[in-house]
Design a protein around this motif. Structure first.
Motif, PDB file in Angstrom:
ATOM      1  N   UNK A 101      -0.425   1.111   3.456  1.00 52.94           N
ATOM      2  CA  UNK A 101       0.142   2.435   3.154  1.00 52.94           C
ATOM      3  C   UNK A 101      -0.548   3.515   3.992  1.00 52.94           C
ATOM      4  N   UNK A 102      -1.864   3.345   4.240  1.00 54.97           N
ATOM      5  CA  UNK A 102      -2.590   4.339   5.061  1.00 54.97           C
ATOM      6  C   UNK A 102      -2.120   4.271   6.511  1.00 54.97           C
ATOM      7  N   UNK A 103      -1.871   3.048   6.987  1.00 54.68           N
ATOM      8  CA  UNK A 103      -1.375   2.891   8.360  1.00 54.68           C
ATOM      9  C   UNK A 103       0.016   3.536   8.497  1.00 54.68           C
ATOM     10  N   UNK A 104       0.869   3.283   7.507  1.00 52.10           N
ATOM     11  CA  UNK A 104       2.214   3.877   7.539  1.00 52.10           C
ATOM     12  C   UNK A 104       2.129   5.408   7.542  1.00 52.10           C
ATOM     13  N   UNK A 136       6.281  -4.683  -2.763  1.00 56.36           N
ATOM     14  CA  UNK A 136       5.574  -3.400  -2.602  1.00 56.36           C
ATOM     15  C   UNK A 136       4.058  -3.523  -2.771  1.00 56.36           C
ATOM     16  N   UNK A 137       3.602  -4.614  -3.405  1.00 57.67           N
ATOM     17  CA  UNK A 137       2.152  -4.775  -3.588  1.00 57.67           C
ATOM     18  C   UNK A 137       1.432  -4.936  -2.240  1.00 57.67           C
ATOM     19  N   UNK A 138       2.187  -5.298  -1.187  1.00 58.57           N
ATOM     20  CA  UNK A 138       1.568  -5.422   0.142  1.00 58.57           C
ATOM     21  C   UNK A 138       0.989  -4.093   0.618  1.00 58.57           C
ATOM     22  N   UNK A 139       1.554  -2.995   0.112  1.00 57.19           N
ATOM     23  CA  UNK A 139       1.120  -1.661   0.562  1.00 57.19           C
ATOM     24  C   UNK A 139      -0.368  -1.419   0.311  1.00 57.19           C
ATOM     25  N   UNK A 140      -0.899  -2.117  -0.696  1.00 52.33           N
ATOM     26  CA  UNK A 140      -2.315  -1.905  -1.051  1.00 52.33           C
ATOM     27  C   UNK A 140      -3.238  -2.821  -0.253  1.00 52.33           C
ATOM     28  N   UNK A 141      -2.643  -3.753   0.500  1.00 54.82           N
ATOM     29  CA  UNK A 141      -3.472  -4.749   1.202  1.00 54.82           C
ATOM     30  C   UNK A 141      -3.743  -4.348   2.647  1.00 54.82           C
ATOM     31  N   UNK A 142      -4.779  -4.968   3.236  1.00 52.29           N
ATOM     32  CA  UNK A 142      -5.143  -4.649   4.619  1.00 52.29           C
ATOM     33  C   UNK A 142      -4.068  -5.177   5.567  1.00 52.29           C
ATOM     34  N   UNK A 143      -3.780  -4.379   6.601  1.00 50.69           N
ATOM     35  CA  UNK A 143      -2.683  -4.676   7.521  1.00 50.69           C
ATOM     36  C   UNK A 143      -2.727  -6.106   8.059  1.00 50.69           C
ATOM     37  N   UNK A 144      -1.748  -6.883   7.662  1.00 47.42           N
ATOM     38  CA  UNK A 144      -1.540  -8.256   8.156  1.00 47.42           C
ATOM     39  C   UNK A 144      -2.615  -9.277   7.757  1.00 47.42           C
ATOM     40  N   UNK A 145      -3.669  -8.835   7.059  1.00 42.76           N
ATOM     41  CA  UNK A 145      -4.747  -9.776   6.714  1.00 42.76           C
ATOM     42  C   UNK A 145      -4.238 -10.718   5.618  1.00 42.76           C
TER      43      UNK A 145
END
Ligand SMILES: Nc1ncnc2c1ncn2[C@@H]1O[C@H](COP(=O)(O)OP(=O)(O)OP(=O)(O)O)[C@@H](O)[C@H]1O
Ligand SMILES: [Mg+2]
Length: 261
Positions: A101-104, A136-145
């Motif tokens: 979400x921060x990257x977006x 949507x839970x992916x939004x809280x995870x580190x990009x692609x990790x």
């Protein structure tokens, strides 16, 4: 009136680690074109797109790349991105510690005149996640990790939509995606393709059939071994690449093995 962009690659020769990799590549594309790049593994398809983006590993030894009649061969990756180029990587980068979400948010702000508020961001991202069938839970995870293959590609696609760039270099956007996701990705690309230059590397006949490229090129034997209009792409795929001699990759690897043995 719609702006027509032009991308012209002429006589491009590229080396990697001091070895010649690509020779005399030519390509002309304008807004509305979808060019499929096909060819054997290791032939240099990804390297070609990375060279357009000025990846540090690839040295242009001859030729030119022009965007709207201006050479971009000396431009750095940041400048090329700011001209409106987007590269969707075959192997998307993991960013430990950077929440999706921060990257977006960073991407959306960089591509907007005013600071984007959380509700506006939510209103852009949530429908895209729904369309792409993403959790949507992916939004809280580190990009692609630790993302699955398909999740990585869909995340890259969301980034592509946030940037809304004019030149889309899509390197195996389909890899790792299930059959339903393929259909969704194809339909998303079909919605925007008339306003973009799209160069699409794919081994997936199914995806290519749905997107219907306007032209195709086969990269083999260090160069464009064959090209044609989209209507002939599937005949070329059916024939396979067996008639082309061993790829450049083998030559490079054999050369470097001299030191190993
Ligand atoms: N950064 C690099 N440093 C050294 N060699 C590289 C680098 N990137 C690619 N290569 C080599 O260049 C050759 C072409 O690789 P490339 O990834 O462009 O192939 P490709 O046509 O995209 O293949 P595939 O269909 O398997 O994705 C390969 O031998 C690869 O190992
Ligand atoms: Mg590749």
């Amino acid at each position: 009136m719609k702006k027509i962009n032009l991308l012209k690659v002429s006589n491009l020769c590229v080396s990697v680690e001091g070895h010649s990799l690509l020779k005399n590549l030519n390509l002309n594309a304008k807004t509305g074109d979808v060019i499929a790049i096909i060819g054997p593994n290791g032939a240099g398809k990804s390297s070609f797109l990375k060279t357009i983006m000025h990846h540090y590993a690839f040295k242009v030894t001859k030729g030119d790349i022009k965007f709207n009649n201006k050479s971009i061969i000396k431009a750095n990756t940041d400048e090329i991105a700011k001209l409106g180029f987007f590269y969707l990587a075959q192997n998307p980068m993991e960013l430990e510690g950077v929440k999706l979400i921060d990257l977006y948010k960073i991407i959306a702000n960089a591509h907007s005149d005013k600071k984007i508020d959380p509700i506006s961001l939510h209103n852009i991202v949530t429908p895209k996640f729904n369309e792409l069938n993403m959790d949507l839970s992916l939004l809280k995870r580190a990009n692609n990790v630790n993302f699955s293959g398909g999740q990585k590609k869909k995340n890259e696609l969301v980034q592509m939509f946030l940037m809304n760039n004019n030149v889309l270099l899509l390197d195996e956007v389909d890899s790792g995606c299930d059959v339903d996701s393929l259909k969704i990705i194809a339909s998303e690309i079909n919605k925007i393709k008339k306003d973009k230059i799209i160069i699409l590397i794919s081994h997936q006949e199914q995806l290519l059939k749905q997107i219907k490229p306007t032209k195709y090129i086969i990269v083999a034997n260090q160069t464009i071994a064959e090209s044609g209009n989209g209507a002939n792409l599937f005949k070329a795929l059916e024939k396979g690449f067996g008639k082309y001699a061993k790829s450049t990759a083998n030559k490079i690897e054999m050369d470097s093995l001299r030191d190993v043995f």
